[in-house]
Design a protein around this motif. Structure first.
Motif, PDB file in Angstrom:
ATOM      1  N   ILE A  98      43.099  78.422  72.882  1.00  0.00           N
ATOM      2  CA  ILE A  98      42.620  77.584  73.941  1.00  0.00           C
ATOM      3  C   ILE A  98      41.307  77.246  74.014  1.00  0.00           C
ATOM      4  O   ILE A  98      40.487  77.926  73.606  1.00  0.00           O
ATOM      5  CB  ILE A  98      43.027  78.073  75.502  1.00  0.00           C
ATOM      6  CG1 ILE A  98      42.335  79.376  75.731  1.00  0.00           C
ATOM      7  CG2 ILE A  98      44.770  78.374  75.448  1.00  0.00           C
ATOM      8  CD1 ILE A  98      42.444  79.621  77.261  1.00  0.00           C
ATOM      9  N   THR A  99      40.970  75.837  74.555  1.00  0.00           N
ATOM     10  CA  THR A  99      39.624  75.473  74.656  1.00  0.00           C
ATOM     11  C   THR A  99      39.364  74.993  75.958  1.00  0.00           C
ATOM     12  O   THR A  99      39.988  74.306  76.406  1.00  0.00           O
ATOM     13  CB  THR A  99      39.328  74.308  73.720  1.00  0.00           C
ATOM     14  OG1 THR A  99      39.625  74.579  72.124  1.00  0.00           O
ATOM     15  CG2 THR A  99      37.694  73.786  73.802  1.00  0.00           C
ATOM     16  N   VAL A 100      38.316  75.639  76.626  1.00  0.00           N
ATOM     17  CA  VAL A 100      37.760  75.319  77.742  1.00  0.00           C
ATOM     18  C   VAL A 100      36.473  74.507  77.851  1.00  0.00           C
ATOM     19  O   VAL A 100      35.942  74.185  77.021  1.00  0.00           O
ATOM     20  CB  VAL A 100      37.531  76.652  78.628  1.00  0.00           C
ATOM     21  CG1 VAL A 100      38.860  77.506  78.920  1.00  0.00           C
ATOM     22  CG2 VAL A 100      36.504  77.456  77.961  1.00  0.00           C
ATOM     23  N   ASP A 101      36.271  73.844  78.938  1.00  0.00           N
ATOM     24  CA  ASP A 101      35.367  72.892  79.085  1.00  0.00           C
ATOM     25  C   ASP A 101      33.757  73.356  79.054  1.00  0.00           C
ATOM     26  O   ASP A 101      32.727  72.649  79.263  1.00  0.00           O
ATOM     27  CB  ASP A 101      35.464  71.879  80.436  1.00  0.00           C
ATOM     28  CG  ASP A 101      35.534  72.589  81.692  1.00  0.00           C
ATOM     29  OD1 ASP A 101      35.362  74.042  81.649  1.00  0.00           O
ATOM     30  OD2 ASP A 101      35.832  72.027  82.684  1.00  0.00           O
ATOM     31  N   SER A 102      33.699  74.427  79.051  1.00  0.00           N
ATOM     32  CA  SER A 102      32.354  75.235  78.841  1.00  0.00           C
ATOM     33  C   SER A 102      32.472  76.508  78.056  1.00  0.00           C
ATOM     34  O   SER A 102      33.471  77.332  78.149  1.00  0.00           O
ATOM     35  CB  SER A 102      31.807  75.453  80.104  1.00  0.00           C
ATOM     36  OG  SER A 102      32.316  76.493  81.014  1.00  0.00           O
ATOM     37  N   ALA A 103      31.307  77.162  77.494  1.00  0.00           N
ATOM     38  CA  ALA A 103      31.468  78.195  76.795  1.00  0.00           C
ATOM     39  C   ALA A 103      31.385  79.483  77.691  1.00  0.00           C
ATOM     40  O   ALA A 103      30.985  79.413  78.840  1.00  0.00           O
ATOM     41  CB  ALA A 103      30.016  78.321  75.878  1.00  0.00           C
ATOM     42  N   VAL A 104      32.070  80.586  77.204  1.00  0.00           N
ATOM     43  CA  VAL A 104      32.447  81.811  77.978  1.00  0.00           C
ATOM     44  C   VAL A 104      31.826  82.867  77.138  1.00  0.00           C
ATOM     45  O   VAL A 104      31.994  82.886  75.825  1.00  0.00           O
ATOM     46  CB  VAL A 104      33.911  81.856  78.158  1.00  0.00           C
ATOM     47  CG1 VAL A 104      34.184  83.020  79.038  1.00  0.00           C
ATOM     48  CG2 VAL A 104      34.336  80.746  78.965  1.00  0.00           C
ATOM     49  N   ASN A 142      42.116  71.966  75.561  1.00  0.00           N
ATOM     50  CA  ASN A 142      43.045  71.804  74.532  1.00  0.00           C
ATOM     51  C   ASN A 142      43.951  73.122  74.394  1.00  0.00           C
ATOM     52  O   ASN A 142      43.158  74.017  74.729  1.00  0.00           O
ATOM     53  CB  ASN A 142      42.107  71.627  73.062  1.00  0.00           C
ATOM     54  CG  ASN A 142      42.908  71.400  72.044  1.00  0.00           C
ATOM     55  OD1 ASN A 142      43.643  70.405  72.137  1.00  0.00           O
ATOM     56  ND2 ASN A 142      42.786  72.002  70.973  1.00  0.00           N
ATOM     57  N   VAL A 143      44.971  72.726  74.039  1.00  0.00           N
ATOM     58  CA  VAL A 143      45.735  74.107  73.630  1.00  0.00           C
ATOM     59  C   VAL A 143      46.411  73.895  72.059  1.00  0.00           C
ATOM     60  O   VAL A 143      46.900  72.893  71.641  1.00  0.00           O
ATOM     61  CB  VAL A 143      47.159  74.196  74.374  1.00  0.00           C
ATOM     62  CG1 VAL A 143      47.978  75.385  74.044  1.00  0.00           C
ATOM     63  CG2 VAL A 143      46.555  74.420  75.970  1.00  0.00           C
ATOM     64  N   ASP A 144      45.927  75.006  71.203  1.00  0.00           N
ATOM     65  CA  ASP A 144      46.471  75.021  69.728  1.00  0.00           C
ATOM     66  C   ASP A 144      47.680  75.979  69.921  1.00  0.00           C
ATOM     67  O   ASP A 144      47.333  77.081  69.745  1.00  0.00           O
ATOM     68  CB  ASP A 144      45.205  75.399  68.830  1.00  0.00           C
ATOM     69  CG  ASP A 144      45.793  75.403  67.579  1.00  0.00           C
ATOM     70  OD1 ASP A 144      46.842  75.615  67.040  1.00  0.00           O
ATOM     71  OD2 ASP A 144      44.867  75.058  66.733  1.00  0.00           O
ATOM     72  N   ARG A 145      48.677  75.396  69.855  1.00  0.00           N
ATOM     73  CA  ARG A 145      49.817  76.286  69.918  1.00  0.00           C
ATOM     74  C   ARG A 145      50.287  77.176  68.659  1.00  0.00           C
ATOM     75  O   ARG A 145      50.658  78.120  68.629  1.00  0.00           O
ATOM     76  CB  ARG A 145      51.233  75.587  70.425  1.00  0.00           C
ATOM     77  CG  ARG A 145      50.918  75.119  71.649  1.00  0.00           C
ATOM     78  CD  ARG A 145      52.194  74.778  72.640  1.00  0.00           C
ATOM     79  NE  ARG A 145      51.890  74.104  73.798  1.00  0.00           N
ATOM     80  CZ  ARG A 145      51.611  74.865  75.116  1.00  0.00           C
ATOM     81  NH1 ARG A 145      51.692  75.982  74.885  1.00  0.00           N
ATOM     82  NH2 ARG A 145      51.289  74.293  76.340  1.00  0.00           N
ATOM     83  N   GLY A 146      50.094  76.503  67.542  1.00  0.00           N
ATOM     84  CA  GLY A 146      50.108  77.119  66.232  1.00  0.00           C
ATOM     85  C   GLY A 146      49.260  78.330  66.133  1.00  0.00           C
ATOM     86  O   GLY A 146      49.728  79.284  65.424  1.00  0.00           O
ATOM     87  N   MET A 195      48.701  75.249  79.860  1.00  0.00           N
ATOM     88  CA  MET A 195      48.754  73.992  79.325  1.00  0.00           C
ATOM     89  C   MET A 195      47.300  73.225  79.766  1.00  0.00           C
ATOM     90  O   MET A 195      46.660  73.810  80.336  1.00  0.00           O
ATOM     91  CB  MET A 195      50.059  73.018  80.457  1.00  0.00           C
ATOM     92  CG  MET A 195      49.542  72.918  81.726  1.00  0.00           C
ATOM     93  SD  MET A 195      50.646  71.997  82.395  1.00  0.00           S
ATOM     94  CE  MET A 195      52.508  72.216  81.868  1.00  0.00           C
ATOM     95  N   VAL A 196      47.458  72.061  79.063  1.00  0.00           N
ATOM     96  CA  VAL A 196      45.956  71.286  79.233  1.00  0.00           C
ATOM     97  C   VAL A 196      45.699  70.800  80.601  1.00  0.00           C
ATOM     98  O   VAL A 196      46.849  70.489  81.137  1.00  0.00           O
ATOM     99  CB  VAL A 196      45.943  70.143  78.313  1.00  0.00           C
ATOM    100  CG1 VAL A 196      44.698  69.133  78.697  1.00  0.00           C
ATOM    101  CG2 VAL A 196      45.792  70.520  76.794  1.00  0.00           C
ATOM    102  N   GLY A 197      44.611  70.935  81.210  1.00  0.00           N
ATOM    103  CA  GLY A 197      44.432  70.467  82.638  1.00  0.00           C
ATOM    104  C   GLY A 197      44.441  71.710  83.543  1.00  0.00           C
ATOM    105  O   GLY A 197      43.871  71.414  84.590  1.00  0.00           O
TER     106      GLY A 197
END
Length: 395
Positions: free
Chosen positions: A195-201, A187-191, A159-161
């Motif tokens: 997921i998007t995190v706050d820095s590149a990995v 951000n979570v795109d369930r479709g 979940m977001v957070g």
């Protein structure tokens, strides 16, 4: 005045919120948790004895026959360690200084922080009850190429957070790539299952994600029983010990009362358990609800739980069984359990940093104060083989 406000916030947290939290945290996360026995945690190890098969000292004979060979009940010892569930409650120095009265900013912010911490702890405890203890929230099959958005195989566990750790898996080598600290899901795109995190990995291989610092430190949940890929349970290797493996029933795409009856009876005849709770994934629960409407299934009564969940009580054979939806069960499956065979060993939630009367401690290098709450707990089952997994519940 600031110290008075901080002391007041500590008293509110200790005397008002904490007793409520301790009562609800073992009820609200899941109907399953609400029904199982709660046992005070008193040792560094949680131990249970599992009965294996029947007592061997029984036999027939004539009046002059020798008595049967003694053969007492066989037992297997199960052992697991408790894990720690942490929750932070933070309040800023500015809020403390603005909190001149009980109606001031301190109490308002504290209320939001406590409710947020409780909701997060409740959700993660519920999630871990259906995990395998590793804490893996999802996996990614391809390398993450210096991006903040990537796909994972299942989206139900995020979940977001949430702050998460990301691990790279190269053959048998597992490496945490977020070594500078966890990243946060923004951000979570369930479709699309991304997921998007706050820095590149960046990773070199596929891998998995976990809640921050939680890899191999979560509750030994139901997946440890039902997942055949988990090699051992409570210190006992599954291979060669079929008695520890749950029964399996194939619904062949039609989740009916006949299938439920087969599951309940199979558990009773083969493993000696009395299934009283059938937990269904989202799609399986929807399929069974549709079946009930189309087949005019008689609902004995609605199942209402103190934690707020609702389900059904239906008659399966000559037994009343509760049926509920549990969103953390894998799609297309239902897990059937005898809740009397489970124990949740736990301590009360306490403060990890309590110093005198003030539970808030200033965070180094930051103008914030933290109260760290902790609960030590784990789940154990005395007859895991008596559980039943219904597979292929949805066509």
């Amino acid at each position: 005045m600031a110290m008075q406000a901080l002391a007041y916030a500590s008293e509110v947290l200790k005397n008002y919120y904490l007793p409520v939290w301790n009562r609800l945290i073992n009820i609200e996360p899941s109907p399953f948790l609400e029904k199982v026995k709660k046992v005070p945690l008193k040792a560094f190890n949680i131990v249970a004895s599992a009965e294996l098969g029947a007592n061997g000292g029984v036999g027939f004979g004539s009046e002059l026959s020798a008595v049967p060979t003694p053969g007492g009940q066989r037992y297997e010892s199960f052992t697991i360690n408790p894990v720690a569930l942490y929750a932070n409650v933070e309040i800023t120095d500015m809020a403390i200084k603005l909190g001149k009265t009980p109606d001031g900013a301190t109490v308002t912010l504290l209320d939001r922080e406590i409710r947020g911490a409780y909701d997060a702890a409740k959700w993660n405890l519920a999630r871990s009850l259906f995990g395998d203890g590793t804490g893996i929230l999802g996996t990614f099959s391809s390398p993450i190429n210096n991006t903040a958005t990537f796909a994972i195989d299942t989206i139900e566990n995020v979940m977001v957070g949430l702050y998460i750790d990301i691990y790279n898996v190269d053959g048998g080598t597992v490496t945490r790539v977020t070594t500078g600290g966890p990243v946060r899901i923004v951000n979570v795109d369930r479709g699309n299952k991304t997921i998007t995190v706050d820095s590149a990995v960046k990773t070199t291989h596929g891998g998995f994600i976990t809640l921050q610092g939680s890899y191999n430190y979560e509750v030994t949940g139901l997946k440890a029983i039902f997942d055949s890929n988990v090699p051992s349970l409570y210190g006992v290797t599954k291979s060669g010990n079929s008695w520890i493996l749950p029964e399996v029933v194939n619904a062949d795409g039609e989740l009916t009362d006949i299938v439920l009856y087969q599951a309940v009876e199979q558990a009773r005849r083969i493993k000696g358990t009395n299934i009283d709770l059938v937990m269904m994934s989202d799609d399986a629960f929807l399929a069974y609800q549709n079946y009930m409407r189309e087949s005019n299934v008689t609902i004995v009564e609605n199942a209402m739980y103190e934690g707020g969940a609702a389900g059904y009580k239906v008659v399966v054979g000559n037994k009343k069984v509760e049926i509920v939806n549990e969103p953390f069960i894998p799609a297309g499956k239902a897990w059937c359990v005898d809740t009397s065979k489970f124990e949740f060993h736990t301590t009360d939630i306490t403060f990890a940093d309590e110093q005198d009367a003030n539970v808030f401690v200033r965070m180094e290098n930051y103008p914030r104060y933290r109260a760290l709450l902790v609960q030590y707990c784990n789940l154990i089952c005395t007859n895991p083989g008596g559980c039943v997994e219904i597979q292929n519940c949805v066509a």
